[in-house]
Design an enzyme around this catalytic site. Structure first.
Site, PDB file in Angstrom:
ATOM      1  N   THR A 114       0.837  -1.209   0.000  1.00 22.37           N
ATOM      2  CA  THR A 114       0.000   0.000   0.000  1.00 22.37           C
ATOM      3  C   THR A 114       0.866   1.251   0.000  1.00 22.37           C
ATOM      4  O   THR A 114       0.605   2.198  -0.744  1.00 22.37           O
ATOM      5  CB  THR A 114      -0.939   0.001   1.227  1.00 22.37           C
ATOM      6  OG1 THR A 114      -1.761  -1.159   1.170  1.00 22.37           O
ATOM      7  CG2 THR A 114      -1.797   1.248   1.275  1.00 22.37           C
ATOM      8  N   TYR A 115       1.916   1.275   0.813  1.00 21.78           N
ATOM      9  CA  TYR A 115       2.824   2.423   0.845  1.00 21.78           C
ATOM     10  C   TYR A 115       3.780   2.415  -0.343  1.00 21.78           C
ATOM     11  O   TYR A 115       4.048   3.454  -0.944  1.00 21.78           O
ATOM     12  CB  TYR A 115       3.601   2.457   2.164  1.00 21.78           C
ATOM     13  CG  TYR A 115       2.803   3.034   3.304  1.00 21.78           C
ATOM     14  CD1 TYR A 115       2.468   4.387   3.320  1.00 21.78           C
ATOM     15  CD2 TYR A 115       2.374   2.246   4.354  1.00 21.78           C
ATOM     16  CE1 TYR A 115       1.731   4.928   4.361  1.00 21.78           C
ATOM     17  CE2 TYR A 115       1.638   2.783   5.405  1.00 21.78           C
ATOM     18  CZ  TYR A 115       1.317   4.120   5.397  1.00 21.78           C
ATOM     19  OH  TYR A 115       0.585   4.657   6.425  1.00 21.78           O
ATOM     20  N   ARG A 117       3.390   1.402  -3.326  1.00 25.20           N
ATOM     21  CA  ARG A 117       2.709   1.842  -4.546  1.00 25.20           C
ATOM     22  C   ARG A 117       2.458   3.343  -4.558  1.00 25.20           C
ATOM     23  O   ARG A 117       2.081   3.904  -5.579  1.00 25.20           O
ATOM     24  CB  ARG A 117       1.396   1.083  -4.710  1.00 25.20           C
ATOM     25  CG  ARG A 117       1.631  -0.389  -4.959  1.00 25.20           C
ATOM     26  CD  ARG A 117       0.366  -1.189  -4.885  1.00 25.20           C
ATOM     27  NE  ARG A 117       0.699  -2.607  -4.786  1.00 25.20           N
ATOM     28  CZ  ARG A 117       0.008  -3.564  -5.357  1.00 25.20           C
ATOM     29  NH1 ARG A 117      -1.059  -3.275  -6.077  1.00 25.20           N
ATOM     30  NH2 ARG A 117       0.374  -4.814  -5.207  1.00 25.20           N
ATOM     31  N   THR A 136      12.828   0.961  15.268  1.00 24.10           N
ATOM     32  CA  THR A 136      12.830   2.275  14.630  1.00 24.10           C
ATOM     33  C   THR A 136      12.635   2.052  13.139  1.00 24.10           C
ATOM     34  O   THR A 136      13.363   1.280  12.514  1.00 24.10           O
ATOM     35  CB  THR A 136      14.138   3.030  14.905  1.00 24.10           C
ATOM     36  OG1 THR A 136      14.216   3.303  16.317  1.00 24.10           O
ATOM     37  CG2 THR A 136      14.190   4.352  14.155  1.00 24.10           C
ATOM     38  N   LEU A 137      11.621   2.707  12.592  1.00 31.01           N
ATOM     39  CA  LEU A 137      11.257   2.581  11.181  1.00 31.01           C
ATOM     40  C   LEU A 137      11.790   3.771  10.405  1.00 31.01           C
ATOM     41  O   LEU A 137      11.689   4.908  10.873  1.00 31.01           O
ATOM     42  CB  LEU A 137       9.732   2.545  11.035  1.00 31.01           C
ATOM     43  CG  LEU A 137       8.998   1.437  11.787  1.00 31.01           C
ATOM     44  CD1 LEU A 137       7.518   1.768  11.898  1.00 31.01           C
ATOM     45  CD2 LEU A 137       9.204   0.102  11.087  1.00 31.01           C
ATOM     46  N   GLU A 138      12.326   3.525   9.230  1.00 30.20           N
ATOM     47  CA  GLU A 138      12.814   4.595   8.361  1.00 30.20           C
ATOM     48  C   GLU A 138      11.915   4.668   7.132  1.00 30.20           C
ATOM     49  O   GLU A 138      11.771   3.677   6.414  1.00 30.20           O
ATOM     50  CB  GLU A 138      14.260   4.325   7.933  1.00 30.20           C
ATOM     51  CG  GLU A 138      15.235   4.239   9.092  1.00 30.20           C
ATOM     52  CD  GLU A 138      15.462   2.824   9.611  1.00 30.20           C
ATOM     53  OE1 GLU A 138      15.147   1.846   8.900  1.00 30.20           O
ATOM     54  OE2 GLU A 138      15.956   2.694  10.738  1.00 30.20           O
ATOM     55  N   TYR A 171      22.919 -10.889  19.382  1.00 29.93           N
ATOM     56  CA  TYR A 171      22.953  -9.439  19.568  1.00 29.93           C
ATOM     57  C   TYR A 171      23.098  -9.095  21.051  1.00 29.93           C
ATOM     58  O   TYR A 171      23.855  -8.204  21.425  1.00 29.93           O
ATOM     59  CB  TYR A 171      21.680  -8.822  18.986  1.00 29.93           C
ATOM     60  CG  TYR A 171      21.744  -7.331  18.820  1.00 29.93           C
ATOM     61  CD1 TYR A 171      22.350  -6.767  17.701  1.00 29.93           C
ATOM     62  CD2 TYR A 171      21.196  -6.475  19.766  1.00 29.93           C
ATOM     63  CE1 TYR A 171      22.413  -5.392  17.531  1.00 29.93           C
ATOM     64  CE2 TYR A 171      21.255  -5.108  19.609  1.00 29.93           C
ATOM     65  CZ  TYR A 171      21.859  -4.570  18.487  1.00 29.93           C
ATOM     66  OH  TYR A 171      21.919  -3.207  18.333  1.00 29.93           O
ATOM     67  N   GLN A 181      15.726  -0.567  22.812  1.00 28.79           N
ATOM     68  CA  GLN A 181      15.274   0.783  22.432  1.00 28.79           C
ATOM     69  C   GLN A 181      13.761   0.878  22.532  1.00 28.79           C
ATOM     70  O   GLN A 181      13.050  -0.084  22.292  1.00 28.79           O
ATOM     71  CB  GLN A 181      15.772   1.156  21.039  1.00 28.79           C
ATOM     72  CG  GLN A 181      15.184   0.351  19.915  1.00 28.79           C
ATOM     73  CD  GLN A 181      15.823   0.671  18.569  1.00 28.79           C
ATOM     74  OE1 GLN A 181      16.901   1.226  18.477  1.00 28.79           O
ATOM     75  NE2 GLN A 181      15.134   0.309  17.508  1.00 28.79           N
TER      76      GLN A 181
END
EC number: 3.5.4.13
Length: 189
Positions: A114-115, A117, A136-138, A171, A181
Site C-alpha cells: 500500500t505504501y 505503490r 525504529t522505522l525509516e 545481539y 530501544q
C-alpha cells in the site's frame, strides 16, 4: 533457514512474549467500521503499526548527515495521527509492537505494498537473534509530492526465519547498541 508461519508466530507471541501488543489475526477495520491499512498476523509474517511520534529530516541547519557524528537538530519532532513527509525527504518512527527475537531467529522487515505503490519506502535493518525493543522505522518519500504516514495502522511486515542451529554470538551477547530501544532512536556511534 525456514520462514515461519502464522501458527508459529501466534505461538511465539502468545506463549513466549515475542510480540507485544499482539494481534492474532489481520485487522482491516476499526471497531467503528473505518478502514485501516491492515496490521496483525498474516500467513507468513506480522504487519506492524507505527506510533504517533515521528522525526522528519529538515535542512534548517544545513548540516551534513554523518552517521558517526549525527546531529539530532537535523530532525523536527512531530506527534500526531499522521505524519506528512516532504517531497524527496525522510522520516523516522517506531513500532507500537515490542519484539523479543529468539536466539535461533532472524527477522527481516519489508514495506507494505500500500505504501510502496505510493512511492513510500520502508527500510529497517534485520532484527538479529536475541535483540529486543521497539523497531525504529525509516520512511523515504521518493515522490515529488508530500506523503502521508498513518499512525496506529499497518506500515511494514516482519518475516521470521528460524535457523537449524542457534547462533554462536547473539545481539544480546555482544551488547548491541540498540538493545532495548523504546521510541524513535537516532543513530548511535
Amino acid at each position: 533457514m525456514t520462514i515461519k508461519s502464522d501458527r508459529w508466530i501466534r505461538h511465539m507471541a502468545q506463549e513466549h512474549g515475542m510480540i507485544e501488543p499482539f494481534e492474532p489475526g489481520q485487522v482491516r477495520d476499526t471497531p467503528e467500521g473505518q478502514r485501516v491499512i491492515s496490521y496483525g498476523t498474516s500467513s507468513y509474517g506480522y504487519d506492524v503499526r507505527c506510533g504517533k511520534d515521528f522525526k522528519i529530516f529538515t535542512d534548517i541547519n544545513s548540516a551534513v548527515v554523518d552517521p558517526k557524528n549525527f546531529d539530532a537538530a537535523s530532525f523536527v519532532d512531530v506527534h500526531g495521527d499522521v505524519c506528512i513527509i516532504p517531497p524527496n525527504s525522510f522520516a523516522l518512527a517506531y513500532t507500537l509492537e515490542y519484539f523479543r527475537i529468539p536466539r535461533n531467529v532472524l527477522t527481516i522487515c519489508l514495506g507494505k505494498s500500500t505504501y510502496a505503490r505510493c512511492g513510500i519506502i520502508v527500510n529497517v535493518t534485520p532484527l538479529e537473534p536475541e535483540w529486543e525493543g521497539r523497531v525504529t522505522l525509516e520512511f523515504s518519500n521518493t515522490t515529488p509530492l508530500p506523503a502521508k504516514i498513518h499512525a496506529n495502522e499497518g506500515v511494514a511486515q516482519m518475516l521470521f526465519f528460524e535457523s537449524d542451529e542457534p547462533c554462536e554470538v547473539s545481539y544480546a551477547d555482544r551488547g548491541g547498541k540498540y538493545m532495548g530501544q523504546d521510541g524513535v532512536t537516532l543513530p548511535r556511534s
